[in-house]
Motif scaffolding. Sequence first.
Motif, PDB file in Angstrom:
ATOM      1  N   SER A  44      43.703  33.221  41.690  1.00  0.00           N
ATOM      2  CA  SER A  44      44.031  34.652  41.820  1.00  0.00           C
ATOM      3  C   SER A  44      45.507  34.916  42.095  1.00  0.00           C
ATOM      4  CB  SER A  44      43.163  35.272  42.932  1.00  0.00           C
ATOM      5  OG  SER A  44      41.809  35.166  42.597  1.00  0.00           O
ATOM      6  N   HIS A  45      46.367  34.079  41.524  1.00  0.00           N
ATOM      7  CA  HIS A  45      47.807  34.320  41.686  1.00  0.00           C
ATOM      8  C   HIS A  45      48.432  34.464  40.290  1.00  0.00           C
ATOM      9  CE1 HIS A  45      47.129  30.050  41.091  1.00  0.00           C
ATOM     10  NE2 HIS A  45      48.333  30.001  40.527  1.00  0.00           N
ATOM     11  N   GLY A  46      49.670  34.930  40.273  1.00  0.00           N
ATOM     12  CA  GLY A  46      50.366  35.078  38.979  1.00  0.00           C
ATOM     13  C   GLY A  46      50.721  36.524  38.677  1.00  0.00           C
ATOM     14  N   HIS A  47      50.694  37.378  39.698  1.00  0.00           N
ATOM     15  CA  HIS A  47      51.249  38.737  39.661  1.00  0.00           C
ATOM     16  C   HIS A  47      50.492  39.755  38.818  1.00  0.00           C
ATOM     17  CE1 HIS A  47      54.739  37.108  41.751  1.00  0.00           C
ATOM     18  NE2 HIS A  47      54.740  36.139  40.856  1.00  0.00           N
ATOM     19  N   SER A  48      49.750  39.324  37.802  1.00  0.00           N
ATOM     20  CA  SER A  48      49.106  40.333  36.947  1.00  0.00           C
ATOM     21  C   SER A  48      47.795  39.807  36.377  1.00  0.00           C
ATOM     22  CB  SER A  48      50.049  40.732  35.806  1.00  0.00           C
ATOM     23  OG  SER A  48      50.512  39.584  35.127  1.00  0.00           O
ATOM     24  N   ARG A  49      46.823  40.705  36.253  1.00  0.00           N
ATOM     25  CA  ARG A  49      45.557  40.428  35.586  1.00  0.00           C
ATOM     26  C   ARG A  49      45.230  41.630  34.707  1.00  0.00           C
ATOM     27  NH1 ARG A  49      46.465  36.057  37.198  1.00  0.00           N
ATOM     28  NH2 ARG A  49      45.122  34.602  38.324  1.00  0.00           N
ATOM     29  N   ILE A  50      44.597  41.381  33.582  1.00  0.00           N
ATOM     30  CA  ILE A  50      44.191  42.489  32.709  1.00  0.00           C
ATOM     31  C   ILE A  50      42.882  43.076  33.230  1.00  0.00           C
ATOM     32  CG2 ILE A  50      43.381  43.093  30.382  1.00  0.00           C
ATOM     33  CD1 ILE A  50      45.158  40.720  29.365  1.00  0.00           C
ATOM     34  N   ARG A  71      36.610  51.062  42.115  1.00  0.00           N
ATOM     35  CA  ARG A  71      36.875  50.454  43.435  1.00  0.00           C
ATOM     36  C   ARG A  71      38.336  50.031  43.586  1.00  0.00           C
ATOM     37  NH1 ARG A  71      34.575  50.655  47.893  1.00  0.00           N
ATOM     38  NH2 ARG A  71      33.908  48.531  48.302  1.00  0.00           N
ATOM     39  N   PHE A  72      38.956  49.575  42.485  1.00  0.00           N
ATOM     40  CA  PHE A  72      40.412  49.304  42.553  1.00  0.00           C
ATOM     41  C   PHE A  72      41.143  50.608  42.865  1.00  0.00           C
ATOM     42  CE2 PHE A  72      39.903  45.619  39.350  1.00  0.00           C
ATOM     43  CZ  PHE A  72      40.088  44.642  40.288  1.00  0.00           C
ATOM     44  N   GLU A  73      40.705  51.694  42.204  1.00  0.00           N
ATOM     45  CA  GLU A  73      41.386  52.978  42.432  1.00  0.00           C
ATOM     46  C   GLU A  73      41.238  53.418  43.886  1.00  0.00           C
ATOM     47  OE1 GLU A  73      39.467  55.128  39.332  1.00  0.00           O
ATOM     48  OE2 GLU A  73      41.175  54.914  37.972  1.00  0.00           O
ATOM     49  N   SER A  74      40.034  53.265  44.440  1.00  0.00           N
ATOM     50  CA  SER A  74      39.857  53.700  45.830  1.00  0.00           C
ATOM     51  C   SER A  74      40.633  52.791  46.778  1.00  0.00           C
ATOM     52  CB  SER A  74      38.378  53.790  46.213  1.00  0.00           C
ATOM     53  OG  SER A  74      37.785  52.519  46.205  1.00  0.00           O
ATOM     54  N   LEU A  75      40.742  51.502  46.408  1.00  0.00           N
ATOM     55  CA  LEU A  75      41.537  50.578  47.243  1.00  0.00           C
ATOM     56  C   LEU A  75      43.013  50.982  47.208  1.00  0.00           C
ATOM     57  CD1 LEU A  75      41.641  47.936  48.929  1.00  0.00           C
ATOM     58  CD2 LEU A  75      41.909  46.688  46.782  1.00  0.00           C
ATOM     59  N   GLN A  76      43.449  51.365  46.021  1.00  0.00           N
ATOM     60  CA  GLN A  76      44.841  51.805  45.851  1.00  0.00           C
ATOM     61  C   GLN A  76      45.110  53.032  46.732  1.00  0.00           C
ATOM     62  OE1 GLN A  76      47.381  51.583  41.982  1.00  0.00           O
ATOM     63  NE2 GLN A  76      46.105  53.389  41.776  1.00  0.00           N
ATOM     64  N   ARG A  77      44.188  53.994  46.683  1.00  0.00           N
ATOM     65  CA  ARG A  77      44.357  55.223  47.489  1.00  0.00           C
ATOM     66  C   ARG A  77      44.359  54.889  48.975  1.00  0.00           C
ATOM     67  NH1 ARG A  77      40.748  57.385  43.808  1.00  0.00           N
ATOM     68  NH2 ARG A  77      38.996  57.053  45.213  1.00  0.00           N
ATOM     69  N   ALA A  81      48.984  50.988  48.449  1.00  0.00           N
ATOM     70  CA  ALA A  81      49.697  50.000  47.613  1.00  0.00           C
ATOM     71  C   ALA A  81      49.521  50.359  46.134  1.00  0.00           C
ATOM     72  CB  ALA A  81      49.127  48.612  47.871  1.00  0.00           C
ATOM     73  N   THR A  82      50.542  50.043  45.317  1.00  0.00           N
ATOM     74  CA  THR A  82      50.389  50.247  43.870  1.00  0.00           C
ATOM     75  C   THR A  82      49.703  49.019  43.297  1.00  0.00           C
ATOM     76  OG1 THR A  82      52.412  51.523  43.863  1.00  0.00           O
ATOM     77  CG2 THR A  82      51.646  50.742  41.731  1.00  0.00           C
ATOM     78  N   ALA A 143      42.878  50.892  29.710  1.00  0.00           N
ATOM     79  CA  ALA A 143      42.953  49.533  30.275  1.00  0.00           C
ATOM     80  C   ALA A 143      44.365  49.289  30.813  1.00  0.00           C
ATOM     81  CB  ALA A 143      42.637  48.521  29.182  1.00  0.00           C
ATOM     82  N   GLY A 144      44.588  48.120  31.391  1.00  0.00           N
ATOM     83  CA  GLY A 144      45.938  47.814  31.869  1.00  0.00           C
ATOM     84  C   GLY A 144      45.956  46.617  32.787  1.00  0.00           C
ATOM     85  N   ILE A 145      46.870  46.702  33.737  1.00  0.00           N
ATOM     86  CA  ILE A 145      47.145  45.561  34.623  1.00  0.00           C
ATOM     87  C   ILE A 145      46.740  45.896  36.055  1.00  0.00           C
ATOM     88  CG2 ILE A 145      49.070  44.341  35.740  1.00  0.00           C
ATOM     89  CD1 ILE A 145      50.505  44.451  33.058  1.00  0.00           C
ATOM     90  N   VAL A 146      46.129  44.916  36.710  1.00  0.00           N
ATOM     91  CA  VAL A 146      45.920  45.010  38.156  1.00  0.00           C
ATOM     92  C   VAL A 146      46.714  43.872  38.794  1.00  0.00           C
ATOM     93  CG1 VAL A 146      43.686  43.783  37.933  1.00  0.00           C
ATOM     94  CG2 VAL A 146      44.197  45.054  40.013  1.00  0.00           C
ATOM     95  N   ARG A 147      47.344  44.164  39.919  1.00  0.00           N
ATOM     96  CA  ARG A 147      48.168  43.151  40.601  1.00  0.00           C
ATOM     97  C   ARG A 147      47.276  42.333  41.544  1.00  0.00           C
ATOM     98  NH1 ARG A 147      53.098  46.979  42.605  1.00  0.00           N
ATOM     99  NH2 ARG A 147      54.214  47.175  40.639  1.00  0.00           N
ATOM    100  N   PRO A 148      47.082  41.037  41.251  1.00  0.00           N
ATOM    101  CA  PRO A 148      46.089  40.278  42.023  1.00  0.00           C
ATOM    102  C   PRO A 148      46.469  40.044  43.490  1.00  0.00           C
ATOM    103  CG  PRO A 148      47.204  38.857  40.417  1.00  0.00           C
ATOM    104  CD  PRO A 148      47.656  40.258  40.143  1.00  0.00           C
ATOM    105  N   GLU A 149      47.699  39.595  43.717  1.00  0.00           N
ATOM    106  CA  GLU A 149      48.050  39.282  45.120  1.00  0.00           C
ATOM    107  C   GLU A 149      48.009  40.544  45.979  1.00  0.00           C
ATOM    108  OE1 GLU A 149      49.813  38.316  42.496  1.00  0.00           O
ATOM    109  OE2 GLU A 149      50.308  36.178  42.628  1.00  0.00           O
ATOM    110  N   ALA A 150      48.566  41.638  45.440  1.00  0.00           N
ATOM    111  CA  ALA A 150      48.581  42.892  46.216  1.00  0.00           C
ATOM    112  C   ALA A 150      47.161  43.385  46.464  1.00  0.00           C
ATOM    113  CB  ALA A 150      49.397  43.943  45.461  1.00  0.00           C
TER     114      ALA A 150
END
Length: 390
Positions: A44-50, A71-77, A81-82, A143-150
């Motif tokens: 789960s490292h490498g800055h980006s996941r699709i 759930r990513f969106e609610s985590l972001q809110r 964190a972006t 679609a797009g990118i989710v930042r794994p470490e963040a």
Amino acid sequence: MNNWDLIVVGAGAVGSAALRAATEAGARVLGIEQFAPAHTRGSSHGHSRIFRHAYFEQPDYVPLLRHSTARFESLQRESGATLLNRCGMLVAGPDGSATVRDTLASAQQWGLPLDSLDARALCARFPLFSFGDDAIGAFEADAGIVRPEATVHASVRIALDRGAELRTTTRVRRVVEDATGISVESEQGRERASALIIASGAWTPQLVPELTPLLEVTRQVQAWIAPTDGIDASSMPCWLFDRGPGQPAIYGLAPDPAAPASADGSPSPSRHPKVAFHGSNVVVDPDLGVAPVAPADVDRLLEGYRCVAPGLAGSPVAAATCLYTMSPDGHFLVGTRRGLRRTHFAAGLSGHGFKLAPALGDALVDLALHGRTDLPIGFLSPARFTYAAP
Ligand SMILES: Cc1cc2nc3c(=O)[nH]c(=O)nc-3n(C[C@H](O)[C@H](O)[C@H](O)COP(=O)(O)OP(=O)(O)OC[C@H]3O[C@@H](n4cnc5c(N)ncnc54)[C@H](O)[C@@H]3O)c2cc1C
């Protein structure tokens, strides 16, 4: 020794999501991680996941994908964190490509917005890429990118704020379920819990040995490559090209201009596009360490990249290894340990699990706290394979 409602082994993609979900449900939860959240020895490292929703792998994932993105969106809110960048996703291949066909089919089945493109439309819309005359493609704008470490850090932080405990640099050695609960033996002693979630990624066979014949860990290489001079990659989407039978697909991730600096203060390689092959046959033992990236690894990637995006395949900026834990059919293994009631796991995420980790975390917590889940994970049951009970 505490008596926890739940212990979660591993604080990677799935484990951190489970910790967050468990504290939302009000559970007293302990997480145990052998390294630290967002370390670089797992998957789960490498800055980006699709992340995407039109899913050629199997349309049954689509409800879980929708759930996960929400759930990513609610985590972001919640975290501030972006985490997400909706740059879109292009899937392309030669005429007849099953990858493109199944992407379109899953979108049609679930009513997902998706553009179906022929070779002319692909060339007009995506001039950075090189398409054969018979190319077909599908573009998902949502679609797009989710930042794994963040994402892992945000889930852990929220869980800790809500009262979870996390022990890091502590390896779980043994887990035993009996009639009244679970005993978890780690380097820091023994703990008891009413339920257990094993989210230990590439190390799963050590704690769930009956899954050993179903899991194979492979070495993957991801490389960040600056475009050739004068090429502006800032508006490119994520992409995956089907290169035909017998060849691993090649895929790439858009640059992330706002990527935070690395831990040592250096600029994130994610400011440049990332490229990788999907899958490899280099089988590894995660405890023995993985051969570092060699020049030949990057050359092979550059060669494949040049064929699909000549202007983008400029100079390598950074590269890193990472692990896939493959199941025999490339689909996840999720459920309750055979013959037991309190021990649940998600394993064999087969190189496409990050975007689905929130749904897996939620489903596992449902199983652990309530014995059932409304999330449709039945198709991921390991019962589709023959294997021994523990
Ligand atoms: C190069 C690469 C690119 C990828 N790209 C994508 C993508 O674009 N989209 C996508 O959806 N997926 C992608 N994936 C796949 C995805 O990242 C993985 O499926 C997912 O991160 C796996 O999560 P996990 O929680 O199973 O494993 P991990 O995140 O590795 O977590 C397992 C954790 O358990 C800990 N652990 C193990 N054993 C023990 C123990 N005994 N005691 C304590 N702790 C323990 C480990 O240290 C680790 O932190 C990619 C993977 C790679 C390698």
